[in-house]
Design an enzyme around this catalytic site. Structure first.
Site, PDB file in Angstrom:
ATOM      1  N   ASP A 122       0.778  -1.299  -0.493  1.00 31.16           N
ATOM      2  CA  ASP A 122       0.079  -0.034  -0.171  1.00 31.16           C
ATOM      3  C   ASP A 122       0.675   1.393   0.096  1.00 31.16           C
ATOM      4  O   ASP A 122       1.200   1.585   1.004  1.00 31.16           O
ATOM      5  CB  ASP A 122      -0.951  -0.013   1.035  1.00 31.16           C
ATOM      6  CG  ASP A 122      -1.934   0.997   1.224  1.00 31.16           C
ATOM      7  OD1 ASP A 122      -2.684   1.035   0.093  1.00 31.16           O
ATOM      8  OD2 ASP A 122      -2.083   1.298   1.982  1.00 31.16           O
ATOM      9  N   GLU A 158       9.289 -18.153  -6.197  1.00 29.56           N
ATOM     10  CA  GLU A 158       9.062 -16.354  -5.817  1.00 29.56           C
ATOM     11  C   GLU A 158       8.578 -16.393  -5.441  1.00 29.56           C
ATOM     12  O   GLU A 158       7.113 -16.406  -5.508  1.00 29.56           O
ATOM     13  CB  GLU A 158       9.353 -16.534  -7.192  1.00 29.56           C
ATOM     14  CG  GLU A 158      11.279 -16.483  -8.367  1.00 29.56           C
ATOM     15  CD  GLU A 158      11.041 -15.825  -9.290  1.00 29.56           C
ATOM     16  OE1 GLU A 158      11.205 -14.390  -9.139  1.00 29.56           O
ATOM     17  OE2 GLU A 158      10.675 -16.390 -10.815  1.00 29.56           O
TER      18      GLU A 158
HETATM   19  O1  TEU Z   1      -4.696   4.017  -1.756  1.00 29.45           O
HETATM   20  C1  TEU Z   1      -3.516   5.232  -1.955  1.00 29.45           C
HETATM   21  C2  TEU Z   1      -4.423   6.062  -2.485  1.00 29.45           C
HETATM   22  O2  TEU Z   1      -4.632   6.051  -3.956  1.00 29.45           O
HETATM   23  C3  TEU Z   1      -5.186   7.110  -2.394  1.00 29.45           C
HETATM   24  O3  TEU Z   1      -3.512   8.304  -2.334  1.00 29.45           O
HETATM   25  C4  TEU Z   1      -5.918   8.217  -3.085  1.00 29.45           C
HETATM   26  O4  TEU Z   1      -5.831   9.690  -2.284  1.00 29.45           O
HETATM   27  C5  TEU Z   1      -7.282   7.253  -2.518  1.00 29.45           C
HETATM   28  O5  TEU Z   1      -7.004   6.211  -2.028  1.00 29.45           O
HETATM   29  C6  TEU Z   1      -8.141   7.773  -3.656  1.00 29.45           C
HETATM   30  O6  TEU Z   1      -8.544   7.481  -4.768  1.00 29.45           O
HETATM   31  C7  TEU Z   1      -4.261   2.886  -0.825  1.00 29.45           C
HETATM   32  C8  TEU Z   1      -5.873   2.012  -0.732  1.00 29.45           C
HETATM   33  O7  TEU Z   1      -5.507   1.385  -1.772  1.00 29.45           O
HETATM   34  C9  TEU Z   1      -6.300   2.619  -0.409  1.00 29.45           C
HETATM   35  O8  TEU Z   1      -7.864   2.194  -0.401  1.00 29.45           O
HETATM   36  C10 TEU Z   1      -6.424   3.638   1.384  1.00 29.45           C
HETATM   37  O9  TEU Z   1      -7.437   4.487   1.638  1.00 29.45           O
HETATM   38  C11 TEU Z   1      -5.243   4.026   1.000  1.00 29.45           C
HETATM   39  O10 TEU Z   1      -3.746   3.175   0.618  1.00 29.45           O
HETATM   40  C12 TEU Z   1      -4.716   4.550   2.754  1.00 29.45           C
HETATM   41  O11 TEU Z   1      -4.483   3.385   3.034  1.00 29.45           O
END
Ligand code: TEU
Ligand code: CA
Length: 535
Positions: free
Chosen positions: A201, A263
């Protein structure tokens, strides 16, 4: 040439855990639910799944706020359920990837409670604590991705802490070697249990500029955008030191390969322009295997712009780097909503025939669209904090419709988010029985990737991008394939190169296939076709 690894030739399927399959009648998807549906995934023809976070969590951001990295939230199951899922998936030849959330914990994580307890706590430096600005107020201008200042005041200890997302998600301090060490242990905990890797993430967020300077304003900002877009996140994300962090994670994964334990794949979630994205493959040392490529989600659906994007992405890949493509995920509008039902079929063909590992978002194989969520039923904190801007992610996270029984076979109870209104007709059971369905198209495309290595691992060359026609070649060994996509609702004509005059249709996004004649391929409205030279 080295034989392709599973993560290069394979297709990844993204599961939003809360919405795939409920097994215990609480309206929330869970691990046993996934295990129950493994035969569906194997028959569909995918190679790996990645699922949203499974860890204990207060669910302020639906699991992206972790309170214990080495356990399972009781709503999703138990560690034994993970072991069972792994065993049963592996028995079917399916790999399983977890969502690893290293940038931030929950504010209820014992680490944060301890860090917060006093300025002299041994864990104070595990998070990002700063004094107020000289004139008072937050240390700098950084804005949370979910709106508002990214700094939260802690009255008791008299400092602010940084949170890139909700205030319930304090950012860890990845410059602290102890934090790095405990997070590496977390990775080993799951890899030792047999998980095949991680989707990481917000990898590009892990390191912030050391002196916390302001982010510059974004001149393209308009009030229609989310508040985060007021600034360019040039100082709060994508710092040079992040590549050392990624390289250490990769080295950790490589230890398993060196030990003959397969892997283990690392996919970085990274939203950056192509040149900066490429650095996550690693420079001096290897970085993640696949820095997530979300360009298809963000590029206008026109032959020219797609061709420019594909060419630029291919050209920017460092030597030996393997590409990857994504059409949708749990944060972005669904492809069927963005492009409409007919073009979603063409998009599926694009996703599954470009060079590189595709990731398919659950439900897209049915042509599922975004589900409007009535204001009273909104769950996503992003929508709740900045309502009405179209930022909410609930519409793309609705339950998988399996059949036309009560609650679509997803659950015996009312699901946590509403089903798509068309679920009685648009569901797995129905589409399994219809040769022309979106699901059948996906099965055909996935099967074709297995029987035609040119599609899975072949070389790539653009042939044509004019008007609404996008065409390219895939080549492996003696086989050459042509993929021709009509991105519009008018017929298109493709003049085939000489070598392709004897090609025959391998598949079409429409029910039947029309052979090329006299060196010309005629594409019907919204049609995509794959032609092959093989017999
Ligand atoms: O998302 C990161 C992301 O894409 C964010 O920068 C974006 O602003 C937002 O999600 C709207 O698209 C990841 C995860 O995929 C998301 O579901 C989480 O909420 C976030 O990180 C925090 O962990
Ligand atoms: Ca459940």
């Amino acid at each position: 040439m080295m034989p392709a690894s599973w993560w290069q030739s394979g297709v990844i399927y993204q599961i939003y855990l809360r919405s795939f399959q409920d097994s215990n009648g609480d309206g929330i998807g869970d691990l046993r639910g996934i295990t129950k549906r493994l035969s569906y995934l194997a028959e569909l023809g995918v190679d790996a799944i990645w699922m949203s976070p499974i860890y204990p969590s207060p669910m302020a951001d639906f699991g992206y706020d972790v309170s214990d990295y080495c356990d399972v939230d009781p709503r999703f199951g138990t560690l034994a359920d993970v072991d069972d899922l792994l065993a049963q998936a592996h028995a079917r030849g399916l790999k399983v990837l977890l969502d690893f959330v290293p940038n931030h914990t929950s504010d209820r994580h014992p680490w944060f409670a301890e860090s917060r307890s006093s300025r002299s706590s041994p864990k104070r430096d595990w998070y990002l604590w700063r004094d107020p600005a000289p004139g008072g107020g937050p240390p700098n201008n950084w804005i949370s991705d979910f709106g508002g200042s990214a700094w939260e005041w802690d009255e008791a200890s008299g400092q602010y802490y940084y949170h890139a997302f909700l205030k319930q998600q304090p950012d860890l301090n990845w410059r602290n070697p102890t934090v790095q060490g405990v997070m590496h242990d977390v990775m080993r905990f799951w890899l030792n249990r047999g998980v095949d890797g991680f989707r990481i993430d917000v990898l590009w967020h892990l390191i912030k500029a050391a002196d916390f300077p302001d982010n510059p304003p974004n001149s393209a900002y308009t009030p229609a955008l989310g508040e985060m877009d007021r600034l360019l996140q040039l100082r709060s994300t994508d710092q040079p030191e992040v590549h050392g962090i990624a390289a250490r994670m990769r080295a950790l994964a490589e230890d398993y390969r060196a030990a003959g334990q397969g892997e283990r794949l690392l996919i970085g979630e990274i939203y950056l322009p192509v040149e900066r994205l490429m650095r996550y493959y690693g420079e001096d040392r290897p970085g993640v295997h696949l820095p997530g490529n979300f360009q298809l989600i963000e590029t206008p659906w026109q032959a020219r712009s797609l061709a420019v994007l594909i060419a630029a992405y291919e050209a920017a890949l460092p030597p030996g780097a393997w590409p990857n493509w994504v059409l949708g995920n749990h944060d972005r509008p669904r492809v069927a909503t963005r492009l409409g039902e007919s073009q979603a079929r063409v998009a599926a063909m694009l996703l599954l025939t470009l060079r590189g590992t595709p990731t398919l978002y659950y439900g897209d194989e049915l042509g599922l669209s975004d589900v409007p969520i009535p204001p009273g039923q909104v769950q996503d904190p992003r929508e709740l904090r900045q309502p009405g801007k179209g930022l909410g992610r609930d519409p793309v996270r609705t339950p998988m419709p399996w059949d036309d029984s009560a609650h679509a076979g997803f659950s015996t109870a009312a699901p946590w988010l509403p089903l798509n209104a068309d679920w009685p007709a648009r569901n797995v059971a129905r589409q399994s029985a219809e040769p022309g369905s979106m699901l059948a198209l996906h099965r055909r495309l996935l099967a074709a990737r297995r029987t035609h290595p040119a599609l899975a691992i072949g070389d790539f060359a653009l042939l044509d991008a004019e008007d609404d026609m996008l065409a390219y070649e895939r080549r492996h060994g003696a086989e050459r394939l042509i993929v021709a996509l009509n991105l519009g609702a008018r017929p298109q004509r493709l003049a085939l190169p000489d070598w392709a005059h004897g090609c025959r249709p391998l598949l079409s996004t429409l029910a039947d296939s029309v052979p090329a004649q006299d060196g010309t391929l005629l594409l019907r409205p919204n049609e995509g076709v794959v032609l092959t030279t093989a017999d």
